[in-house]
Enzyme design. Structure first.
Site: not given
Ligand code: ZN
Length: 435
Positions: A101, A166, A194, A404
């Site tokens: 996601d 996540e 990650e 983000h």
């Protein structure tokens, strides 16, 4: 633009056509176009298209002869597991994790549509997920593809996991996975998850995550006319809490400003909402003191913090019951293991996996920055909670940190170099016999 001369239009049309051909998965099948294909699958919240992402990854796994299976711990939220069997399957295995996601994007704030995966002439690939973390998800597969092409055989079995959710806490993904029989059966000895981009030449590596707490505080007090000076009113009590919490925040921030610790090594606390006041159709009643007031804070605790001490501080200093206050903490994931030890992976000689990892990076001709605690949070904390060493690592050097953010992108050359780095990592780690 209607007066555009005809030959210019034709030229423009040809440029668009050739650009489309360059990026078209039908025209070419390369590591970069496969990465673009994965990026174009919209797995952003609130409606991530998990099934298309899993179908695509399964087709990739099939093309290189990897075993695969999906597990659903929650309906509609598949977890994909790829496996490359080692020649010595009794050895603890390796797990390479990424999440399916991503966070949403605001298309109007982007230079290119966030799910178009446009590659600009200078090689920048724009898409939500380029850095967080579809890059590593595809690099794992590409590295395995190359190693298979070179007839490499791993001694240890290699698992690659793609987990859902996540970005919304992992409760229906990694949190359930690590406590399942399926996970136990993998017998994982070491895992990579990650990390984050590095603006400099050195790759960053993370040995711990901070743990988020959501703190809601509530104050109550006598309601009444806006002209009166009450003792212990709800707003007065809430403001006192703000003062005390603000002083704590400053004390932590001072340590960072004095370069005594990094941002991720202190406890951060930030106000995120305030809710109070009596409203009517005409807005807030300005002459009424409300009987209730509430505020929310985002806290992040490094694993070195003492959660009991923090709770004592909240109870006694931040939100004392004697001031008609109450609070609620929602802890997002573990901060200590079952033995009460901080969830941290050793980055010294006591951890043989660290030594192999470090050597492999050097062998790949790359450099590592000083290992860090991640300021935010990943699924790695769930795996560490099972007592398994995990490093957070995304091989992106000379790259702005854009996770983000608007215009998240990754340079194609950086992406391709990352595949080579994983080839070295997978071959070194899977051939390591002693742990
Ligand atoms: Zn991520």
């Amino acid at each position: 633009m209607a007066s555009l001369p005809c030959r210019h239009f034709l030229l423009l049309h040809l440029i668009i056509l050739s650009a489309a051909a360059l990026d078209s998965p039908q025209e070419q099948d390369t590591p970069v176009t496969r990465f673009q294909q994965y990026l174009r699958i919209k797995t952003a919240h609130p409606e991530p298209d998990y099934s298309s992402a899993v179908s695509f990854l399964v087709s990739q796994a099939q093309s290189i002869g990897l075993q695969y299976r999906t597990i659903e711990f929650s309906p509609g939220k598949p977890l994909l597991l790829l496996s490359w069997l080692g020649s010595n399957p009794s050895l603890p295995s390796l797990l390479f994790n990424s999440h399916l996601d991503s966070v949403p994007a605001e298309p109007s704030k982007w230079l290119h549509p966030p799910f178009s995966a446009v590659r600009t002439p200078d090689g920048k690939i724009f898409a939500r997920g380029t850095q967080d973390d579809k890059c590593i998800g595809m690099q794992y597969i590409e590295a395995i593809r190359n190693l298979k092409h070179k007839n490499f055989t791993p001694s240890r079995t290699i698992h690659v996991s793609y987990v859902p959710d996540e970005e919304i806490g992992g409760l229906d993904g990694a949190a359930k996975f690590v406590h399942s029989m399926d996970f136990d059966d993998l017998n994982v000895g070491f895992a990579l998850d990650e990390g984050q981009a590095s603006p400099g030449d050195e790759f960053r590596v993370f040995y711990a995550d901070r743990s988020p707490w959501r703190l809601k505080i509530k104050a109550t007090g006598p309601p009444g006319h806006g002209s009166r000076m009450y003792d212990n009113s709800a707003m007065e009590n809430l403001m006192k809490s703000f003062e005390v919490i603000g002083r704590f925040r400053e004390s932590q921030f001072d340590v960072v400003k004095a370069s005594k610790a990094s941002n991720s090594e202190v406890i951060s606390v930030n106000p995120v909402y305030v809710k109070a006041g009596i409203t009517s159709d005409t807005g807030f009643a300005m002459n009424v003191q409300p009987s209730q007031a509430e505020a929310g804070f985002d806290l992040r605790l490094p694993p070195t913090a003492n959660p009991e001490e923090m709770k004592r501080r909240i109870t006694e200093e931040w939100v004392p019951a004697i001031r008609n206050m109450s609070y609620e903490i929602i802890e997002k994931g573990p901060i200590r293991d079952h033995m009460g030890r901080p969830l941290m992976t050793s980055t010294n000689a006591s951890n043989p996996w660290w030594l192999v990892f470090e050597q492999a990076i050097t062998f790949a001709g790359e450099k590592l920055a000083k290992p860090e605690i991640l300021a935010s949070t990943t699924d790695a904390r769930y795996i560490r909670h099972r007592g398994i060493p995990v490093l957070g690592f995304s091989p992106m050097s000379n790259t702005p940190i854009l996770l983000h953010d608007h215009n998240e992108h990754l340079q194609d050359t950086v992406y391709l170099k990352g595949i080579k780095v994983y080839e070295t990592l997978i071959s070194s780690l899977s051939s390591f016999m002693e742990a």
